[in-house]
Motif scaffolding. Structure first.
Motif, short mmCIF file in Angstrom:
data_model
loop_
_atom_site.label_atom_id
_atom_site.label_comp_id
_atom_site.label_asym_id
_atom_site.label_seq_id
_atom_site.Cartn_x
_atom_site.Cartn_y
_atom_site.Cartn_z
N LYS A 178 5.30 25.48 98.24
CA LYS A 178 5.88 26.54 99.06
C LYS A 178 5.67 27.94 98.51
O LYS A 178 5.76 28.92 99.26
N THR A 179 5.42 28.05 97.22
CA THR A 179 5.32 29.39 96.64
C THR A 179 4.44 29.35 95.39
O THR A 179 3.90 28.30 95.03
N GLY A 180 4.29 30.50 94.73
CA GLY A 180 3.42 30.59 93.56
C GLY A 180 4.11 30.17 92.27
O GLY A 180 5.34 30.24 92.14
N LEU A 181 3.32 29.76 91.30
CA LEU A 181 3.84 29.31 90.01
C LEU A 181 4.59 30.43 89.30
O LEU A 181 5.65 30.20 88.72
N TYR A 182 4.06 31.66 89.34
CA TYR A 182 4.71 32.76 88.63
C TYR A 182 6.07 33.09 89.21
O TYR A 182 6.98 33.51 88.50
N ARG A 183 6.24 32.92 90.51
CA ARG A 183 7.57 33.14 91.12
C ARG A 183 8.57 32.12 90.58
O ARG A 183 9.72 32.45 90.28
N LEU A 184 8.13 30.88 90.46
CA LEU A 184 9.02 29.84 89.95
C LEU A 184 9.33 30.07 88.48
O LEU A 184 10.47 29.87 88.05
N MET A 185 8.34 30.49 87.72
CA MET A 185 8.58 30.77 86.31
C MET A 185 9.52 31.97 86.15
O MET A 185 10.40 31.98 85.29
N GLY A 186 9.34 32.98 87.01
CA GLY A 186 10.22 34.14 86.96
C GLY A 186 11.65 33.77 87.29
O GLY A 186 12.60 34.26 86.67
N ALA A 187 11.83 32.89 88.28
CA ALA A 187 13.18 32.45 88.65
C ALA A 187 13.85 31.68 87.52
O ALA A 187 15.08 31.67 87.40
N ALA A 188 13.02 31.06 86.66
CA ALA A 188 13.55 30.32 85.51
C ALA A 188 13.72 31.22 84.29
O ALA A 188 14.12 30.74 83.22
N GLY A 189 13.39 32.52 84.44
CA GLY A 189 13.57 33.46 83.34
C GLY A 189 12.43 33.49 82.35
O GLY A 189 12.60 33.98 81.22
#
Length: 257
Positions: A178-189
Motif C-alpha cells: 500500500k505504501t513505500g518502505l521509507y514511510r513505514l520506517m519513518g512511522a516506526a521512528g
C-alpha cells in the motif's frame, strides 16, 4: 485505404499546450518538453494517439516542421512512435528521478506516475557476508528481507530488494503493497537520514526479464544503497534494478570554485 486504429485519440486542446514566441528557447523544444511532461504526469497515457503532424500543427498554430522536430525528439527518447497512416502514438513514460535520498514510491507519486507495488517476498533471514558487512551486523544475524516489484501507470518499472535490521520496523506484505518502505520506517521512528549509493548497469537475468517484461540480457540500471539513521546506524541495505528503457537518474553538477 488507411488502416484503422483502436488507439484512443488524445485531445490536444485538453493539454493546454502553449509556446512563448518571444523566448530564446526554440519552439520545437518548448513543445516537446510540454508533451513529455504530459506523458510523465499521465495526462497523455500509453496508447494515446496524437494524430498526424498536419493536424497537430493546425491545432497548435505551429508550422509542420516545428511539430515534426518536437515529435522526433520524443521518438528518439522512446516515448512516442510514428505509425504510417495512423499518426503518433504514446508508447510509455520514462521516469526521471533526482539523485537524492528519497523513496521511489514518493517520487513516483509526486510526479503523478500512479505507483503500485507487488510484494514478492517479505521474511526473516540470516544475514550473509555481504548483507552483514553493509548493515554492520554479525554474519548469520537475523534481518528482514523485502523484495518488491514497483509499477508506474500499471507497467513494471523496477525490482527492489532490501535488507533491514530485524528490530528496525515490523513490516507486513499488506503494508508494503500500500505504501513505500521509507514511510513505514519513518512511522516506526527509523527514517533514513543519510546514505552511500552506487549506480551501475548490467544485463537482466531471465527471472528479472520476466518480472520487468524485458528480454533476458536487456540493459538494467542498478542502484546499491546503504542508508543510515541520525545516529549513524545502518538501517537499510538496498539493491534495486530498473528498466533502462523506462528509468533514468538526474543530478545537478556544479563547478568546484
Amino acid at each position: 485505404m488507411r488502416p484503422k486504429s483502436t488507439a484512443e485519440r488524445a485531445e490536444v486542446s485538453d493539454l493546454l499546450l502553449s509556446v512563448d514566441r518571444s523566448s530564446p528557447v526554440p519552439l520545437y523544444y518548448q513543445l516537446s518538453q510540454q508533451l513529455e511532461q504530459a506523458i510523465e504526469q499521465g495526462r497523455l497515457r500509453p496508447g494515446s494517439l496524437l494524430g498526424n503532424e498536419v493536424d497537430l500543427a493546425a491545432e497548435l498554430g505551429l508550422s509542420r516542421p516545428t511539430v515534426r522536430q518536437a515529435i522526433k525528439a520524443l521518438v528518439d527518447k522512446g516515448l512516442m512512435v510514428r505509425r504510417r497512416g495512423v499518426g503518433t502514438l504514446v508508447v510509455h513514460s520514462q521516469v526521471k528521478r533526482p539523485l537524492e535520498l528519497s523513496s521511489l514510491y514518493d517520487d513516483l507519486e509526486s510526479a503523478g506516475q500512479r505507483p503500485a507495488t507487488r510484494v514478492l517476498d517479505v521474511c526473516a533471514t540470516a544475514a550473509d557476508a555481504e548483507v552483514a558487512a553493509a548493515l554492520g551486523v554479525a554474519e548469520g544475524e537475523p534481518v528482514t528481507r523485502v523484495e518488491r516489484l514497483r509499477l508506474a501507470h500499471g507497467e513494471s518499472l523496477a525490482v527492489l530488494r532490501n535488507h533491514i535490521p530485524a528490530d528496525v520496523a515490523g513490516l507486513s506484505a499488506d503494508q508494503l503493497a500500500k505504501t513505500g518502505l521509507y514511510r513505514l520506517m519513518g512511522a516506526a521512528g527509523t527514517a533514513p537520514h543519510s546514505a552511500r549509493q552506487t549506480i551501475g548497469a548490467r544485463s537482466a537475468t531471465a527471472e528479472e526479464g520476466v518480472l520487468l517484461h524485458e528480454p533476458e540480457g536487456a540493459p538494467l540500471l542498478t542502484m546499491r544503497r546503504v542508508a543510515y539513521d541520525t545516529t549513524g546506524r545502518a538501517v537499510e541495505y538496498a539493491n534495486h534494478y530498473y528498466r533502462a528503457s523506462r528509468y533514468s537518474f538526474e543530478l545537478q553538477l556544479l563547478i568546484r570554485s
